[in-house]
Design an enzyme around this catalytic site. Structure first.
Site, short mmCIF file in Angstrom:
data_model
loop_
_atom_site.label_atom_id
_atom_site.label_comp_id
_atom_site.label_asym_id
_atom_site.label_seq_id
_atom_site.Cartn_x
_atom_site.Cartn_y
_atom_site.Cartn_z
N GLU A 165 -0.43 7.99 31.75
CA GLU A 165 -0.39 9.19 30.90
C GLU A 165 -0.34 10.50 31.68
OE1 GLU A 165 -2.95 9.32 27.51
OE2 GLU A 165 -2.26 7.36 26.79
N GLU A 370 -0.95 0.41 25.91
CA GLU A 370 -2.11 0.78 25.08
C GLU A 370 -1.67 0.95 23.64
OE1 GLU A 370 -4.73 4.02 26.36
OE2 GLU A 370 -4.32 3.49 28.46
C1 BG6 Z 1 -5.56 6.87 26.40
C2 BG6 Z 1 -6.15 6.70 27.78
O1 BG6 Z 1 -5.01 8.13 26.33
O2 BG6 Z 1 -6.44 6.85 25.32
C3 BG6 Z 1 -7.42 5.85 27.81
O3 BG6 Z 1 -5.19 6.16 28.65
C4 BG6 Z 1 -8.32 6.28 26.65
O4 BG6 Z 1 -8.03 6.03 29.07
C5 BG6 Z 1 -7.57 6.01 25.36
O5 BG6 Z 1 -9.57 5.69 26.63
C6 BG6 Z 1 -8.39 6.28 24.10
O6 BG6 Z 1 -8.90 7.60 24.13
P1 BG6 Z 1 -10.43 7.88 23.79
O7 BG6 Z 1 -10.60 9.36 23.98
O8 BG6 Z 1 -10.61 7.50 22.36
O9 BG6 Z 1 -11.22 7.05 24.74
#
Ligand code: BG6
Length: 469
Positions: A165, A370
């Site tokens: 990201e 993700e």
């Molecule tokens: C992504 C990141 O943007 O979102 C992760 O790569 C992150 O590291 C995930 O944990 C979810 O975001 P959050 O703020 O809900 O943990």
């Protein structure tokens, strides 16, 4: 588009799940690891910090065994640069090398494909002190780090992700954390950092191809399609502005070797364009990623700028992310989508739409690195009934299957997260895992791993290669 029949998930599809080092491992100062910027950032007092996290560093064997039992074919994790090169460059920490070697071997033991992220937000703090990504020295340091990784693990790892990201780091720097003095770099500085990250990434890709003949490498960006709020032409222009600035400008550079033309004009016009030195263009050209990795959570809906300060607003439920820019775009509401408890838009069709756009643009296989829903999961009588997670993933997998039917080449799906990890802003209040980690914000308890309902559900999905979705 409707079809008489849908395509099946391909043979050898990488059914996986993801974590990152600083959010899962803990052991933040053990076995020679030095602090990263994440360890040194100021952290909201009411949430867990990253010092112990989910103790994956010590419990990786148990965790990987549980991943194997769930049926995972792939595990995406990141390497902490600070474990490998505690001084950022130079001295190699053999304990760090051994640790990831063991993690990779443990995956291989169960036939799980390791997918290795080289950099997930956690720059060695010693490099930050010397200027961080604002300095070209950090590009050299990253290439040195990449060489150590490829030399040590090139024979055991096929799938490499360069930088997680990059677009989030540059566009929403406050979302990852704030430096000690609380100052976010200026936009001009951020775009210079971005350029250095691009150079580092291009060189790492070339090096991977030189040193690891079997290796496949790609960037891992947070990509999302934008909708115009109405069919007013100005709304469409604004949606395109933000889609380009947020997504394509970051993905074009590794694939096409240069910035998106619209984004480049935007940068030049606002005097944000980075300094380009001799050799930079040649460096960026020819990086040739083998695939595009993509993190997808939600879409955004965009309206034309009003041209004043009212264009800028905090993203619903997340004060760390400011959206909107005077003269460029304004965030709008979408009445056709749901939202999570944290205000994140839930849009499975938007996933299909984004996949189509990414494939149409780059013609590269896509690996989902993700996707998932954060929720305040509850442990009740030793069980976690996370039906909302099952619904979320089922809907997104169905949309992904439609995208595959549309002709998009998707090679794997690694939702966030394999197990509960520290959320960037909400500690353990907001969980994403298939495995519940029994700890509170400050009480570590025994950190028992408990299979959530979604664990059993995903196990079935993997077992029949998604046929029963
Ligand atoms: C992504 C990141 O943007 O979102 C992760 O790569 C992150 O590291 C995930 O944990 C979810 O975001 P959050 O703020 O809900 O943990």
């Amino acid at each position: 588009m409707y079809y008489a029949s849908q395509k099946a998930f391909p043979e050898g599809f990488l059914w996986g799940a993801s974590t990152s080092a600083y959010q899962a491992e803990g052991a933040w100062d053990q076995d020679g690891k030095s602090p990263s910027i994440i360890d040194m950032y100021e952290h909201p007092k009411q949430y867990a910090d990253f010092k112990s996290a989910s103790d994956h560093y010590h419990r990786y064997k148990e965790d990987i065994r549980l991943f194997a039992e769930m049926g995972l074919k792939a595990y995406r994790f990141s390497v902490a640069w600070t474990r490998i090169l505690p001084d950022g460059t130079g001295r190699v920490n053999q304990a760090g090398i051994r640790h990831y070697h063991d993690v990779i071997q443990e995956c291989r033991k169960y036939g799980i494909e390791p997918i290795v992220t080289m950099y997930h937000f956690d720059l060695p703090y010693c490099l930050e002190e010397k200027g961080g990504w604002g300095s070209r020295e950090t590009v050299e340091a990253f290439v040195e780090y990449a060489r150590v990784l490829f030399t040590n693990y090139g024979g055991e790892v096929t799938y490499w992700l360069t930088i997680n990201e990059q677009n989030t780091m540059i566009l929403h720097p406050g979302a990852i954390g704030l430096p000690k003095d609380g100052k976010i770099p200026s936009k001009k500085e951020l775009y210079q950092q971005n350029h250095h990250l691009m150079l580092a990434q291009a060189r790492a890709m070339k090096l991977c191809h030189e040193l690891c003949p079997e290796g496949r490498i790609g960037p891992a960006l947070n990509l999302t399609a934008m909708y115009p709020e109405t069919c007013r032409p100005e709304d469409s222009i604004a949606a395109h502005n933000w889609e380009v600035i947020r997504c394509w400008n970051f993905a074009d550079v590794p694939v096409f070797g240069w910035y998106h033309p619209l984004a480049w004009r935007y940068l030049q016009d606002r005097e944000l364009a980075p300094e380009i030195k001799e050799g930079d263009k040649e460096c960026l050209a020819g990086a040739r990623p083998d695939f595009m990795a993509m993190n997808y959570y939600s879409t955004a809906t965009i309206a034309a700028s009003r041209g004043d300060a009212s264009d800028v607003s905090a993203r619903a439920g997340d004060q760390q992310i400011m959206l909107g820019e005077e003269g460029v775009y304004r965030a709008a509401e979408n009445p056709y989508v749901a939202k999570t408890k944290y205000g994140w838009v839930i849009d499975p069709s938007g996933f299909r739409y984004t996949l189509r756009k990414v494939y149409e643009r780059y013609h590269l296989p896509i690996l989902i690195t993700e996707n998932g829903i954060g929720a305040p999961d509850r442990l009740e009588n030793g069980q976690v009934h996370d039906n909302y997670r099952i619904d979320f993933i089922r809907q997104h997998l169905s949309a992904m299957r439609l995208a595959i039917t549309d002709g998009v080449e998707v090679i794997g799906y690694c939702p966030w997260a394999a197990l509960d990890v520290v959320s960037t802003h909400q500690g353990y209040q907001k969980r994403y895992g298939f495995l519940y980690v029994d700890r509170d914000e400050f009480d570590l308890k025994e950190m028992r791993r408990i299979k959530k309902d979604s664990y059993f559900w995903y196990q079935k999905v993997i077992a029949d290669n998604g046929a029963s979705l």
